[in-house]
Design a protein around this motif. Structure first.
Motif, mmCIF file in Angstrom:
data_model
loop_
_atom_site.group_PDB
_atom_site.id
_atom_site.type_symbol
_atom_site.label_atom_id
_atom_site.label_comp_id
_atom_site.label_asym_id
_atom_site.label_seq_id
_atom_site.Cartn_x
_atom_site.Cartn_y
_atom_site.Cartn_z
ATOM 1 N N GLN A 80 -2.093 0.827 9.487
ATOM 2 C CA GLN A 80 -1.108 1.914 8.624
ATOM 3 C C GLN A 80 -1.003 3.368 9.327
ATOM 4 O O GLN A 80 -0.104 3.960 9.465
ATOM 5 N N MET A 96 -6.450 -0.309 -6.776
ATOM 6 C CA MET A 96 -6.149 1.002 -6.853
ATOM 7 C C MET A 96 -5.215 1.420 -7.935
ATOM 8 O O MET A 96 -5.477 2.565 -8.821
ATOM 9 N N GLY A 125 -6.126 -0.328 2.486
ATOM 10 C CA GLY A 125 -5.424 -0.026 1.373
ATOM 11 C C GLY A 125 -5.192 1.501 0.977
ATOM 12 O O GLY A 125 -4.150 2.050 0.682
ATOM 13 N N PHE A 126 -6.274 2.289 1.008
ATOM 14 C CA PHE A 126 -6.187 3.751 0.830
ATOM 15 C C PHE A 126 -5.426 4.241 1.887
ATOM 16 O O PHE A 126 -4.768 5.420 1.488
ATOM 17 N N GLU A 144 -6.054 -4.723 -2.392
ATOM 18 C CA GLU A 144 -6.491 -3.340 -2.551
ATOM 19 C C GLU A 144 -5.813 -2.506 -3.250
ATOM 20 O O GLU A 144 -6.154 -1.415 -3.846
ATOM 21 N N SER A 165 0.703 -1.183 -0.120
ATOM 22 C CA SER A 165 0.227 0.106 -0.026
ATOM 23 C C SER A 165 0.741 1.285 0.082
ATOM 24 O O SER A 165 0.684 2.257 -0.614
ATOM 25 N N GLY A 185 -2.984 3.138 3.721
ATOM 26 C CA GLY A 185 -1.558 2.923 3.367
ATOM 27 C C GLY A 185 -1.022 3.665 2.232
ATOM 28 O O GLY A 185 -0.073 4.349 2.261
ATOM 29 N N LEU A 186 -1.814 3.814 1.166
ATOM 30 C CA LEU A 186 -1.552 4.645 -0.163
ATOM 31 C C LEU A 186 -1.400 5.875 0.270
ATOM 32 O O LEU A 186 -0.246 6.651 -0.156
ATOM 33 N N ALA A 187 -2.145 6.592 0.993
ATOM 34 C CA ALA A 187 -2.077 7.988 1.540
ATOM 35 C C ALA A 187 -0.877 8.139 2.263
ATOM 36 O O ALA A 187 0.048 9.127 2.323
ATOM 37 N N VAL A 188 -0.516 7.385 3.313
ATOM 38 C CA VAL A 188 0.887 7.365 3.933
ATOM 39 C C VAL A 188 1.996 7.427 3.087
ATOM 40 O O VAL A 188 2.962 8.268 3.133
#
Lengths: 339, 462
Positions: free
Chosen positions: B228, A176, B197-198, A172, A138, B200-203
């Motif tokens: 996260q 994305m 998921g998002f 996930e 992620s 973690g993506l943002a981090v």
């Protein structure tokens, strides 16, 4: 316990891509540095100088070496899990700083506060060093998000293992990454064992290159013991991601010679299996044989190189042994940034 | 190093059995070759050679039990090296002397442990002075939050908003209304339902220099992402020795909603306030919501911003100044008083405020403090108040054990014990999962009467 045969199927190009002699020598040097560094780390762990967990990269050197050679150093971001020493060395982080972090000293890359699993470098665009299995998928997707948001043309290289490939957040992230066409290459380092559980005992399907199929993410299975194959596949994958086509999956078929961590009983695999890999597939020996065969290097010149690398590792070990522990005041620093 | 030492295989290993030699005297070895097998109660392990050389002597016989870590077990001489170059081998230390490294480290650790340096003290800043005659505009908390985000999005192009239904739908609770229209889909991003998921993506995006605002549709769903938030965002600065940080905001409605049952009604204030590395904000008023959200977005640290669904529609006066930013970590004294201190935050302030009105009418001079920020916690304001009133009642929706009230009680006990005229009383949500039935839900929540009863108890009125 019955084990799967050592021979691995490889779906990449039937023709083995060539590296130039210079590239071969570079790969040899990088891989040897990792090998010798990790052996020394193992020894220092045995001496009680390194504490806690210590996951060695021995056997898997070709993966990070080939990928990094195919990337743009200083521009492309890399992120991995806890088996991370090799990544840092190839990315150009100071071996002294890495070793001193392993021994928890003030000169460590994280000033002794991170340890084996937590080292980073904004300058080299290395984002760890992550201890939670799968988290880096992620986070790595987020690095790619930032790349696209800023339009800086960088690619994110996110490594995780066959074990992490069963974590929910990986999918996930796949979703994305594909949905938003993010420039990320997911590198699955399949060393066959998630800690002590073989892929056959943990995974309903063991062709990890196809794990992105339901998101329409292309994937390749690559001989991760052959640095030429790794480099070639990585070039393709990185180009795909950099040109705006979204994510790409590279499954690297590799093997770790040592245990999962230092305290691994290694009861889950046969000695023959390990020996066979070491004798027949060793990534460093493969390159060495080619270098000698083409005559680009001689036994003598490789010996000189070897002693150069030993000197680097010895220097790192000496530094990491003699460097002081962090000042007690470091306990309270870096918790938050004062606005 | 010609001597091969008995290695430790785990942080706790002190001795092991040398079960088998795989080399004999005279063998040439190179690095990576397995020299011996050793066994502990946990595992069998191989000892590999790190250097190249010739096995000159095996110092410990195969099958020897209880070989102490760091005992020399063999002598491997490199090319050109002689045994004389390794005098230590001739006087191999007794096993009892062997764990030198371990002993040294223990000795080093001792003085360090004896003098833990003091934690730096947090100094809260005061609210900015408002210009005389500043216009105060009435708006809802929802509008205040929306304005805060819009202003910061205009100010800094690295700020973006992501979450479920934040864009096209205009926000599940309409907090992000019209942001998509103004800032476009590159900066106001609808995500799939994929909190782990998002987050973690943002981090990861924050590591790379962006300033994400992550909206969780409710904090209940952020449980999927808590790894996260804590393991990646909160700890990053520390474990990287100050190199990589996560400047970002996680926000959304927290606390008890209405009749939505146990999984959708929960207060996470105490959970996140427990974590070093996080900033935790839980505003009550519209002005605080705006000023603190702007501060949170500008903060270089990961901020957990706990809103409240029931308060979204409540209104308050917000000063119309160019750039209204409030200091993080500063409590607000909502009413000055001398008889008793009531401390609360977020929705708890509603119960506390209503109780205060009744108590004041009954002649009790209540000092009411709204914490606003839960980490760093403004102890000073609370302690100073308790020194004046001698009595403290805390009010929160969360569970009692390990709650914000528990923390305040501990701090007051430690720092103002002699000033207390009565035990601290915590008014909290009941120690149960949130029930659905209307009557039970009401019973599970704190209420105005409980606050009044607590104040009567600490002031010895009944």
């Amino acid at each position: 316990m019955a084990r799967k045969a050592v021979a691995t199927k490889v779906k990449t190009q039937p023709n083995v891509p060539e590296l130039t002699n210079e590239q071969e020598l570079e790969a040899y040097r990088e891989m040897l540095l990792i090998r010798r560094f990790e052996e020394k780390a193992g020894q220092m762990y045995g001496m009680g100088l390194i504490g806690g967990f210590c996951h060695l990269y021995i056997g898997q050197e070709a993966v990070v070496t080939g990928i990094t050679m195919a990337s743009e150093k200083g521009k492309d971001a890399q992120i991995t899990g806890y088996r991370d020493h090799g990544h840092m060395l190839v990315m150009g982080l100071d071996p002294k700083g890495v070793m001193a972090e392993l021994t928890g000293r003030s000169g460590g890359l994280s000033r002794g506060k991170g340890g084996s699993m937590h080292m980073f470098s904004n300058e080299h665009r290395f984002y760890g060093g992550n201890g939670i299995v799968g988290a880096q998928a992620s986070l790595g997707t987020g690095l790619a998000f930032a790349s696209k948001y800023k339009g800086d043309g960088s690619v994110s290289l996110a490594y995780f293992g066959d074990g992490a490939a069963n974590q929910g957040q990986v999918y996930e992230s796949f979703n994305m990454a594909k949905l938003w066409k993010l420039p990320v290459v997911f590198i699955i380092e399949n060393n066959k064992y998630a800690m002590g559980t073989s892929i056959e005992r943990s995974s309903a399907t063991t062709d990890f290159s196809q794990r992105g199929a339901s998101f329409d993410i292309p994937g390749e299975q690559v001989d991760g013991m052959d640095v030429r194959m790794v480099y070639d596949a990585a070039k393709r994958a990185i180009e795909h991601a950099r040109s705006g086509n979204g994510p790409y999956i590279l499954e690297m078929l590799t093997y770790r010679y040592r245990g999962h961590s230092m305290s691994d009983p290694a009861k889950y695999r046969s000695k023959d299996e390990v020996t066979k890999y070491r004798q027949e597939r060793d990534p460093i020996e493969q390159v060495k044989a080619r270098l000698l065969e083409t005559g680009f290097a001689t036994e003598e010149s490789l010996k000189t190189l070897e002693s150069e690398i030993r000197a680097i590792v010895t220097e790192a070990a000496d530094f990491a042994t003699n460097d002081p522990e962090p000042d007690a005041a470091e306990l309270w620093t870096d918790i938050t940034i004062e606005a | 190093m010609p001597q091969i030492l008995m290695p430790a295989l785990s942080p706790t290993m002190e001795e092991g059995k040398l079960s088998r030699w795989l080399v004999k005297v005279g063998d040439k070895v190179k690095s990576g070759d397995v020299l011996a097998e050793i066994e502990t109660d946990k595992a069998t392990m191989e000892v590999e050679s790190v250097d190249e050389g010739v096995v000159t002597e095996l110092l410990i016989a195969e099958g020897t039990e209880a070989v102490k870590v760091n005992t020399p077990i063999a002598l491997v001489l490199a090319e050109g090296e002689t045994a004389a170059a390794a005098p230590a081998a001739k006087t191999a230390p007794e096993p009892s002397e062997a764990p030198v490294v371990v002993a040294e480290r223990a000795a080093e650790a001792a003085p360090a442990a004896a003098s833990v340096p003091a934690a730096p003290k947090f100094e809260a800043q005061s609210d900015p002075d408002l210009p005389a005659g500043v216009e105060m505009v009435e708006m809802t908390v929802r509008q205040a939050l929306n304005e805060a985000m819009a202003e910061e999005l205009r100010r800094d192009k690295d700020v973006f908003v992501m979450g479920e239904e934040v864009a096209e739908y205009q926000g599940a609770y309409k907090v992000t209304q019209n942001l998509l229209q103004e800032f476009g889909p590159e900066r106001i991003i609808d995500t799939p339902i994929t909190e782990h998921g998002f987050a973690g993506l943002a981090v990861g995006a924050a590591f790379a220099g962006l300033k994400p605002i992550v909206e969780f549709m409710t904090w209940n769903f952020a449980m999927q992402a808590i790894d996260q938030i804590i393991n990646s965002a909160a700890k990053q600065l520390y474990m990287s020795g100050g190199q990589v940080h996560a400047p970002m905001v996680f926000r959304g409605p927290n606390g008890v909603a209405s009749r939505v049952g146990a999984q959708h009604s929960q207060d996470y204030s105490a959970w996140y306030s427990h974590v070093p590395g996080l900033t935790v904000i839980a505003p009550y008023s519209a002005a605080d919501a705006k000023g603190l959200l702007k501060a949170a977005i500008r903060s270089p640290n990961p901020v957990v911003f706990l809103e409240n669904e029931i308060l979204y529609g409540s209104t308050g006066l917000v000063p119309q100044v160019e750039d209204f930013v409030l200091p993080i970590g500063k409590a607000r004294i909502a009413r000055k008083g001398a008889d008793v201190t009531i401390v609360s935050f977020s929705m708890g302030m509603r119960y506390a405020t209503q109780a205060t009105e009744k108590l004041v009418a009954a002649g009790i001079d209540v000092e009411l403090i709204d914490l606003r920020t839960l980490r760093p916690l403004d102890s000073d304001t609370v302690i100073e108040s308790v020194k004046k009133t001698g009595r403290l009642v805390t009010v929160e929706e969360g569970w009692p054990q390990g709650g914000i009230g528990s923390e305040l009680s501990a701090r007051v006990m430690e720092q103002a014990f002699d000033y207390l005229d009565a035990p601290v009383i915590r008014v909290t949500g009941k120690d149960v999962p949130m029930p659905y039935a209307a009557n039970l839900e009401k019973l599970a929540l704190p209420n105005v009467d409980e606050v009044i009863a607590a104040v009567n108890a600490v002031t010895y009125r009944s």
